[in-house]
Design a protein around this motif. Structure first.
Motif, PDB file in Angstrom:
ATOM      1  N   LEU A 264       0.942  -1.257   0.003  1.00  0.00           N
ATOM      2  CA  LEU A 264      -0.097   0.021  -0.136  1.00  0.00           C
ATOM      3  C   LEU A 264       0.911   1.289  -0.051  1.00  0.00           C
ATOM      4  N   ALA A 265       0.793   2.026  -1.362  1.00  0.00           N
ATOM      5  CA  ALA A 265       1.730   3.183  -1.032  1.00  0.00           C
ATOM      6  C   ALA A 265       1.234   4.253  -0.087  1.00  0.00           C
ATOM      7  N   SER A 266       2.138   4.712   0.412  1.00  0.00           N
ATOM      8  CA  SER A 266       1.958   6.128   1.263  1.00  0.00           C
ATOM      9  C   SER A 266       1.333   7.193   0.562  1.00  0.00           C
ATOM     10  N   ALA A 287     -18.592   5.169 -11.689  1.00  0.00           N
ATOM     11  CA  ALA A 287     -19.076   6.134 -10.678  1.00  0.00           C
ATOM     12  C   ALA A 287     -18.478   7.440 -10.321  1.00  0.00           C
ATOM     13  N   PRO A 288     -19.032   8.314  -9.618  1.00  0.00           N
ATOM     14  CA  PRO A 288     -18.611   9.212  -9.466  1.00  0.00           C
ATOM     15  C   PRO A 288     -17.132   9.217  -8.235  1.00  0.00           C
ATOM     16  N   PHE A 289     -16.159  10.100  -8.596  1.00  0.00           N
ATOM     17  CA  PHE A 289     -14.924  10.059  -8.012  1.00  0.00           C
ATOM     18  C   PHE A 289     -14.883  11.203  -6.918  1.00  0.00           C
ATOM     19  N   ASN A 290     -14.597  10.999  -5.582  1.00  0.00           N
ATOM     20  CA  ASN A 290     -14.604  12.055  -4.710  1.00  0.00           C
ATOM     21  C   ASN A 290     -13.181  12.598  -4.645  1.00  0.00           C
ATOM     22  N   VAL A 291     -12.958  14.007  -4.755  1.00  0.00           N
ATOM     23  CA  VAL A 291     -11.690  14.660  -4.943  1.00  0.00           C
ATOM     24  C   VAL A 291     -11.528  15.135  -3.301  1.00  0.00           C
ATOM     25  N   PHE A 292     -10.124  14.963  -2.723  1.00  0.00           N
ATOM     26  CA  PHE A 292      -9.823  15.441  -1.527  1.00  0.00           C
ATOM     27  C   PHE A 292      -8.613  16.182  -1.505  1.00  0.00           C
ATOM     28  N   VAL A 293      -8.127  17.101  -0.658  1.00  0.00           N
ATOM     29  CA  VAL A 293      -6.777  17.635  -0.370  1.00  0.00           C
ATOM     30  C   VAL A 293      -6.485  17.331   0.819  1.00  0.00           C
ATOM     31  N   THR A 294      -5.351  16.798   1.070  1.00  0.00           N
ATOM     32  CA  THR A 294      -4.775  16.581   2.455  1.00  0.00           C
ATOM     33  C   THR A 294      -3.506  17.311   2.689  1.00  0.00           C
ATOM     34  N   GLY A 295      -3.427  17.962   3.885  1.00  0.00           N
ATOM     35  CA  GLY A 295      -2.064  18.390   4.279  1.00  0.00           C
ATOM     36  C   GLY A 295      -1.170  17.700   5.172  1.00  0.00           C
ATOM     37  N   SER A 296      -0.069  17.754   5.463  1.00  0.00           N
ATOM     38  CA  SER A 296       0.774  16.945   6.120  1.00  0.00           C
ATOM     39  C   SER A 296       1.828  17.594   6.777  1.00  0.00           C
ATOM     40  N   CYS A 302      -1.546  17.326  -0.714  1.00  0.00           N
ATOM     41  CA  CYS A 302      -1.905  16.159  -1.838  1.00  0.00           C
ATOM     42  C   CYS A 302      -3.277  16.328  -2.495  1.00  0.00           C
ATOM     43  N   VAL A 303      -3.514  16.480  -3.625  1.00  0.00           N
ATOM     44  CA  VAL A 303      -4.751  16.201  -4.247  1.00  0.00           C
ATOM     45  C   VAL A 303      -4.905  14.931  -4.852  1.00  0.00           C
ATOM     46  N   LEU A 304      -6.017  14.252  -4.262  1.00  0.00           N
ATOM     47  CA  LEU A 304      -6.036  12.893  -4.468  1.00  0.00           C
ATOM     48  C   LEU A 304      -7.706  12.363  -4.997  1.00  0.00           C
ATOM     49  N   VAL A 305      -7.938  11.382  -5.410  1.00  0.00           N
ATOM     50  CA  VAL A 305      -9.132  10.789  -5.640  1.00  0.00           C
ATOM     51  C   VAL A 305      -9.291   9.739  -4.810  1.00  0.00           C
ATOM     52  N   ARG A 311     -11.830   1.261  -3.466  1.00  0.00           N
ATOM     53  CA  ARG A 311     -11.253   1.637  -2.307  1.00  0.00           C
ATOM     54  C   ARG A 311      -9.929   1.935  -2.024  1.00  0.00           C
ATOM     55  N   ALA A 312      -9.446   2.913  -3.129  1.00  0.00           N
ATOM     56  CA  ALA A 312      -8.094   3.176  -3.139  1.00  0.00           C
ATOM     57  C   ALA A 312      -7.812   4.480  -3.402  1.00  0.00           C
ATOM     58  N   ALA A 313      -6.819   5.173  -3.006  1.00  0.00           N
ATOM     59  CA  ALA A 313      -6.776   6.576  -2.913  1.00  0.00           C
ATOM     60  C   ALA A 313      -5.336   6.667  -3.864  1.00  0.00           C
ATOM     61  N   VAL A 314      -5.866   7.726  -5.077  1.00  0.00           N
ATOM     62  CA  VAL A 314      -4.696   7.737  -5.906  1.00  0.00           C
ATOM     63  C   VAL A 314      -4.275   9.302  -5.994  1.00  0.00           C
ATOM     64  N   PRO A 315      -3.133   9.655  -5.656  1.00  0.00           N
ATOM     65  CA  PRO A 315      -2.735  11.150  -5.815  1.00  0.00           C
ATOM     66  C   PRO A 315      -2.899  11.550  -7.140  1.00  0.00           C
ATOM     67  N   LEU A 316      -3.346  12.753  -7.416  1.00  0.00           N
ATOM     68  CA  LEU A 316      -3.412  13.476  -8.545  1.00  0.00           C
ATOM     69  C   LEU A 316      -2.386  14.784  -8.879  1.00  0.00           C
ATOM     70  N   ALA A 317      -2.060  15.308  -7.776  1.00  0.00           N
ATOM     71  CA  ALA A 317      -1.108  16.557  -7.788  1.00  0.00           C
ATOM     72  C   ALA A 317      -0.394  16.587  -6.233  1.00  0.00           C
ATOM     73  N   ARG A 318       0.767  17.010  -6.240  1.00  0.00           N
ATOM     74  CA  ARG A 318       1.562  17.322  -5.032  1.00  0.00           C
ATOM     75  C   ARG A 318       1.944  18.652  -5.155  1.00  0.00           C
ATOM     76  N   LEU A 319       1.613  19.382  -3.884  1.00  0.00           N
ATOM     77  CA  LEU A 319       1.755  20.642  -4.005  1.00  0.00           C
ATOM     78  C   LEU A 319       3.028  20.863  -2.848  1.00  0.00           C
ATOM     79  N   SER A 320       4.137  21.515  -3.256  1.00  0.00           N
ATOM     80  CA  SER A 320       5.443  21.428  -2.359  1.00  0.00           C
ATOM     81  C   SER A 320       6.071  22.708  -2.192  1.00  0.00           C
ATOM     82  N   ASP A 321       5.081  23.804  -1.824  1.00  0.00           N
ATOM     83  CA  ASP A 321       5.531  25.075  -1.829  1.00  0.00           C
ATOM     84  C   ASP A 321       6.001  25.568  -0.419  1.00  0.00           C
TER      85      ASP A 321
END
Length: 679
Positions: A264-266, A287-296, A302-305, A311-321
């Motif tokens: 399972l990728a982090s 089916a519709p995909f839920n889009v989330f943003v997480t901060g760490s 990370c923007v992910l679906v 039942r899988a989380a797939v990153p779409l973009a990573r913000l590293s500013d």
């Protein structure tokens, strides 16, 4: 000298060679070589580089179908030139050969130059269409790559940037910092399986870093940065050649079977501190995909679906500013013809706020089925703001360790009197202040417009809400909570209107205003307030729910009264009812949501998700569900109507991981209690 690739252009037997010198003139030469014939050179164009101390180019690439050339120079600038293959010089030169067609005379270059460049004055000296001066600092641009219509540039500043072409102008969308310590980035390579490889030098090693896995997949000891090198990899082997002290060195390694398998990728390298759901993206046939943003805590967002079916989380973009941890997120939805359009704010350590425009659309060709375009809009740091203050030597300097604990976008800010629209953002700060910021997206400006140090201690949470009176009067209200358990309610309508006028007159620059004293302060808890949520009731009142470090839950019912006077003077708040539930949880309550006027959801570090029925004067537990995420940091909820008309509640929890739960709730419980169907 450098070769310019022609990605996406029709096959051309001629290779584009760019040559420049200290005078700032860059020549485009087409070099043609056919088997059995001598190479020929044709001058195609002349370009003038912008003035700087070291005035020569370092890399270049042609833009497909655009008739444009983008190049980087030694000063770290990106430059855009017009180019047309039909404008080339008719004069050609054939190299001198000595009997053997494969052997070129050493001084043949001296014979090439006069004949090839004899008529170069007939070609115009093109000036740049667009210049991003010093984009990669003073150490230079190392590569320019074109991929799927976007421009990617790398430099020795440890950053690679994504750009696009807008009306023949270069526009920076976002920047990425691959990993800590990789300051010398040389090249980007896009793989067929969708991965982006970053090639560069880290200390005395040549490294290949994978943006998908977030780790070095190859590390080759070579002694450090080298200007002349080449790297090639295949499923069978990898080869790296470089020049060191005048010697050509070759590194070759056979492929080895991978003994490690990722189960399972982090999503992040450290714990997730905040999460927000942007919405759902419709994909044809799926089916519709839920889009989330997480901060760490790993300083990225990370923007992910997250698909309920897969039942899988797939990153779409990573913000590293960010240069420190990302503590809080807030967003404002925008108009979008297709998919989701949102203005995202992220904030955290070192008093830093970043703003992005996110555009998410369905993409059946991609692995995630959703494509996400990220545009960096603006950023703000208090220490930079401090340097611009007048008479700052008379003031106490802000704490460099100030953290933004919570953000909230002010809804319904009307800017009809301004020629440009402003968005306003409230922030809770660890230095005891509540700050208001204004964003002008078109000018990419984020400005501090007002602040108050009323709490005199760390402010943990802030929530903004809009009240509309019976006569259409609108009041911008703000709720802030601190570490002493107090919750303050503010009317910030006056400061917002004054800030609009000041921003209009000063063209986006102003000195911060002072917020008025709060209208009401409620001592809700005995210690810090870790969660806060406000929901308007059908009667036009407001339910304010909060959770604390001591495990207690507090709910109060507010009524807003608008007088006939001025904005601040005519607003009053009255607490109609207060309900407190001590020891509702065995640990900190870090997430709380008012689902309905009679239904409350709370989550705690004790890993319990509890559904409460709010009755007059009491909170009654309905059901409890245990979740699997340790050290819960935040909770977000939303509701959806299923195909059969059933209303379902969804929640996402973050901490040492990410988890999404779904359940149903009983009908109206204001006057009767029914057994819960789920949580």
């Amino acid at each position: 000298l450098s070769w310019a690739p022609r990605h996406g252009l029709p096959p051309d037997p001629a290779a584009a060679l760019l040559a420049s010198g200290p005078t700032g003139e860059m020549l485009w030469l087409n070099v043609t070589h056919r088997l059995g014939q001598a190479p020929s050179v044709r001058l195609m164009g002349r370009y003038l580089l912008p003035p700087c101390k070291q005035r020569w180019h370092t890399c270049a690439a042609f833009l497909p179908q655009e008739g444009l050339l983008v190049c980087g120079d030694r000063r770290g600038s990106l430059i855009l030139f017009p180019c047309s293959s039909s404008s080339g010089c008719a004069a050609q030169s054939t190299s001198v050969v000595n009997g053997d067609t494969d052997t070129v005379v050493e001084d043949s270059s001296n014979e090439l130059e006069p004949s090839c460049l004899l008529h170069k004055g007939a070609l115009p000296l093109e000036s740049p269409l667009s210049v991003l001066f010093g984009l990669h600092g003073k150490t230079g641009v190392t590569s320019v790559t074109i991929h799927r219509g976007y421009i990617y540039s790398t430099g020795r500043d440890g950053v690679y940037r994504q750009l696009r072409l807008q009306d023949q102008q270069l526009e920076v969308l976002q920047k990425h910092r691959p990993c800590k310590g990789l300051q010398w980035i040389e090249e980007l390579r896009f793989t067929s399986d969708g991965d982006l490889l970053v090639l560069g030098f880290h200390a005395d090693n040549f490294v290949v870093w994978s943006s998908r896995t977030g780790e070095n997949i190859h590390c080759i000891p070579c002694g450090g940065g080298h200007r002349s090198w080449s790297y090639c990899s295949s499923p069978l082997a990898e080869v790296f050649a470089f020049i060191k002290s005048g010697d050509v060195m070759l590194y070759h390694r056979e492929a080895e079977p991978c003994e490690q398998q990722v189960l399972l990728a982090s999503l992040h390298g450290r714990e997730i501190s905040c999460v927000r759901r942007l919405g759902a993206v419709e994909v044809p046939g799926r089916a519709p995909f839920n889009v989330f943003v997480t901060g760490s805590e790993d300083t990225t967002a990370c923007v992910l679906v997250l698909s309920e079916n897969s039942r899988a989380a797939v990153p779409l973009a990573r913000l590293s500013d960010h240069i420190s941890s990302v503590r809080t997120l807030a967003f404002a939805m925008g108009p979008g013809d297709e998919g989701l359009s949102a203005l995202l704010f992220s904030a955290g350590g070192r008093a830093q706020i970043e703003c992005y425009r996110l555009l998410c659309t369905g993409d059946t060709a991609s692995e995630s089925a959703v494509a996400c375009q990220v545009i960096h809009v603006a950023s703000h740091r208090l220490d930079k703001h401090w340097e611009q203050k007048k008479n700052r030597h008379k003031l106490v300097k802000m704490d460099p360790e100030t953290r933004y604990m919570s953000l909230s976008v002010l809804p319904g800010t009307s800017t009809k009197q301004l020629p440009t629209p402003w968005k306003f953002l409230a922030a809770a700060c660890s230095d005891g202040s509540v700050r208001i910021f204004g964003l002008l997206e078109a000018a990419q400006k984020l400005v501090l417009v007002a602040e108050s140090f009323h709490h005199q201690r760390c402010v943990l949470k802030v929530e903004a809400f809009l009240h509309t009176g019976a006569g259409g009067e609108r009041r911008h209200l703000l709720c802030s909570a601190a570490t002493d358990g107090s919750i303050a309610f503010w009317d910030i309508t006056g400061p917002i209107m004054d800030a609009m006028d000041a921003l209009h007159q000063a063209e986006g620059e102003m000195q911060p205003l002072a917020l008025d004293v709060p209208l009401v302060t409620v001592m809700a808890h005995s210690c810090g307030v870790n969660s806060l949520h406000i929901r308007e009731t059908p009667e036009g009142r407001y339910l304010v729910a909060s959770g604390s470090d001591d495990g207690s839950i507090h709910v109060c019912l507010l009524e807003v009264a608008l007088g006939r006077g001025e904005a601040a003077a005519g607003t009053s708040l009255q607490v109609l009812e207060r309900v407190s539930r001590p020891c509702a949880h065995a640990a900190h309550v870090t997430g709380i949501r008012v689902l309905r006027p009679d239904l409350l959801l709370s989550a705690s570090v004790d890993q319990r998700l509890t559904l409460w029925n709010q009755r007059p004067g009491e909170l009654v537990p309905l059901s409890t569900t245990f979740f699997h995420v340790p050290d819960l940091a935040e909770l977000d909820c939303w509701e959806e109507v299923e195909a059969g008309g059933e209303l379902r509640y969804y929640c996402v929890l973050c901490g040492q991981g990410l988890e999404m739960l779904c359940g149903t709730a009983p009908p109206n419980l204001l006057h009767k209690t029914l057994p819960s169907e789920g949580a």
